[in-house]
Design an enzyme around this catalytic site. Structure first.
Site, PDB file in Angstrom:
ATOM      1  N   LYS A 161       0.831  -1.200   0.000  1.00  0.00           N
ATOM      2  CA  LYS A 161       0.000   0.000   0.000  1.00  0.00           C
ATOM      3  C   LYS A 161       0.863   1.246   0.000  1.00  0.00           C
ATOM      4  CE  LYS A 161      -2.895   2.487   3.411  1.00  0.00           C
ATOM      5  NZ  LYS A 161      -1.828   3.401   3.893  1.00  0.00           N
ATOM      6  N   ASN A 162       1.932   1.230   0.799  1.00  0.00           N
ATOM      7  CA  ASN A 162       2.765   2.422   0.961  1.00  0.00           C
ATOM      8  C   ASN A 162       3.717   2.647  -0.213  1.00  0.00           C
ATOM      9  OD1 ASN A 162       1.580   2.997   3.412  1.00  0.00           O
ATOM     10  ND2 ASN A 162       3.111   1.886   4.597  1.00  0.00           N
TER      11      ASN A 162
ATOM     12  N   CYS B 244      -5.864   7.775   9.104  1.00  0.00           N
ATOM     13  CA  CYS B 244      -6.145   7.131  10.379  1.00  0.00           C
ATOM     14  C   CYS B 244      -5.834   8.068  11.540  1.00  0.00           C
ATOM     15  CB  CYS B 244      -5.313   5.850  10.516  1.00  0.00           C
ATOM     16  SG  CYS B 244      -5.855   4.531   9.409  1.00  0.00           S
TER      17      CYS B 244
ATOM     18  N   ARG C 190      -0.411  14.197  12.344  1.00  0.00           N
ATOM     19  CA  ARG C 190       0.411  13.998  11.153  1.00  0.00           C
ATOM     20  C   ARG C 190       0.476  15.328  10.412  1.00  0.00           C
ATOM     21  NH1 ARG C 190      -1.237   8.457   7.995  1.00  0.00           N
ATOM     22  NH2 ARG C 190      -0.185   6.984   9.333  1.00  0.00           N
TER      23      ARG C 190
END
Length: 455
Positions: free
Chosen positions: A40-41, A137, A142
């Site tokens: 995914k990353n 999330c 962040r």
């Protein structure tokens, strides 16, 4: 109050989930073989990198997860033609890239933070970029300050408005000397995606060096970029005038591999994870063995199983690569609830990643979270001001519960806790799990889990 239609439900719908809740009958051993595809990353960032190419790109090993669907939608908003030549492949034709409005971007972005990484490529292609409010999330702050500060150093002009952030580059983007205050993966990706077409040379200090970063660098080099990875987390990027498209197979998903390995431990199971490789998993494999798990590295994957006997307590400190990943600690904590003794997990990457332990305690676990960390405990990784520590005492018998999934990795942790628990559990908001775990329901069925959709 839980919204009527959540981002998780939208995410689940993108990958065909029939309901946002499942009912699990616990206590059944997971056994069988599942496959993992691209990380995914990496896959989502490789999709953004396609914007930099003057010719089409082809990405292979693409996972069918909702975050990939989000990025595909965003690329299409900008005029990129995205097709799937065969299962697990995406092709990107960037010959007609155009501007998009805040509302269009926001509608497709949903809970994803990926739009921030569009900035550099769009500034090169269009001379402007737009960022709506960003989701993701809820595991801690962040901030996008690292990204915006780096873009300013390249020459971007940033204006904040009620809809979001508008960026322009009236004098073009030029190379810069940038030192990150922390080796942030996202900020490192931002610099790479921006510097490759900037005029002059960029020196990035304190860069992230995760395998996914190295794979992104490999993609950019295939496109025509000149990037050198130096010692001590220094990356040099010499800007070039143009880039072509790429043909690349994405690195496997390390986080999914670690998650299924933890599931094998928790359920006394035996799971072969096809597509996993040893080299990128070494830090995890060391801890897995210390806990008492067994594994066998084979040419086409890694087999993980519980060999019997008591699991052992461990002390873990999360860290940037090559340390123990923060995404690995959450599912492993479920296994540590069954270890004989006291385990300690020091979380040094995110400041709010132990919220998922509240539901585990409701299921019978004994986990105490120290919000200021344990400053007097012997350490290898330097303390950070916001870090926390979780102290897990085991073994404890887990029992079924009704759980609302809070985030991606925490959600998978709740899932495997329910699979190992005595009795029945209802797991809601499972669409969040589909953001990073491909075909999660199909894989549970393959491994013999006992569950049904609710409703």
């Amino acid at each position: 109050m839980i919204p009527l239609v959540t981002d998780a439900q939208k995410a689940g719908a993108r990958v065909g989930l029939k309901s946002d809740s499942i009912v699990i009958n616990g206590g059944k051993r997971l056994e069988g073989r599942i496959e993992v595809r691209g990380a995914k990353n990496l896959a989502t960032k490789a999709m953004v990198a396609a914007l930099l190419g003057d010719t089409p790109s082809l990405l292979k090993g693409v996972p069918e997860i909702s975050d990939v669907g989000v990025v595909r939608g965003l690329l299409e908003v900008y005029g990129v033609k995205v097709t799937s030549p065969s299962p697990g492949e995406l092709s990107f034709d960037t010959s007609r890239v155009e501007s998009a409005h805040f509302a269009e971007i926001d509608a497709h972005a949903g809970a994803s933070r990926i739009p921030i990484l569009f900035c550099g490529p769009l500034l090169h292609r269009l001379g402007e970029a737009r960022i709506p409010d960003l989701g993701g999330c809820r595991i801690g702050d962040r901030p996008i300050d690292f990204h915006l500060d780096a873009l300013r150093q390249f020459g971007a002009v940033i204006e904040k408005g009620f809809e979001g952030i508008h960026l322009t580059a009236p004098d073009g983007l030029r190379g810069a000397d940038i030192e990150l205050p922390y080796p942030s993966v996202g900020a490192t990706e931002q610099v790479l995606l921006t510097a490759v077409l900037a005029t002059g040379t960029t020196e990035l200090k304190n860069a992230a060096i995760e395998p996914e970063i190295m794979d992104l660098i490999a993609i950019l080099q295939k496109m025509g970029a000149i990037i050198s990875v130096e010692p001590n987390r220094v990356i040099l990027i010499e800007g070039v005038e143009r880039l072509d498209g790429y043909n690349h197979r994405a690195l496997f998903d390390r986080n999914e591999v670690a998650s299924w390995a933890a599931a094998a431990l928790v359920t006394h199971g035996d799971i072969f994870v096809g597509g996993a490789r040893q080299t990128e998993m070494m830090a995890f494999l060391n801890v897995f063995r210390k806990v008492g798990g067994a594994f066998d590295v084979q040419e086409d994957g890694i087999r993980f199983w519980h060999p019997g006997g008591d699991l052992k307590p461990v002390t873990i400190e999360t860290d940037v690569h090559p340390g123990f990943m923060t995404d690995w600690q959450q599912p492993l904590i479920v296994a540590l609830t069954q270890a004989h003794g006291v385990s300690i997990v020091h979380e040094t990457v995110y400041e709010n990643r132990f919220g998922f332990t509240e539901a585990l305690n409701e299921m019978g676990a004994q986990i105490v979270v120290h919000k200021e960390g344990l400053p007097d405990h012997p350490r290898r990784v330097a303390r950070r001001d916001f870090e926390q520590a979780a102290v897990i005492t085991g073994p404890t018998e887990l029992h079924g519960a009704n759980i609302y999934v809070p985030d991606l990795r925490g959600g998978f942790s709740h899932l495997i806790a329910a699979l190992s628990a005595e009795g029945q559990s209802v797991i809601s908001n499972i669409g969040i799990i589909s953001r990073g775990y491909e075909h999660i329901i199909d894989k549970l069925e393959t491994l013999g889990a006992d569950f049904v959709y609710e409703g």
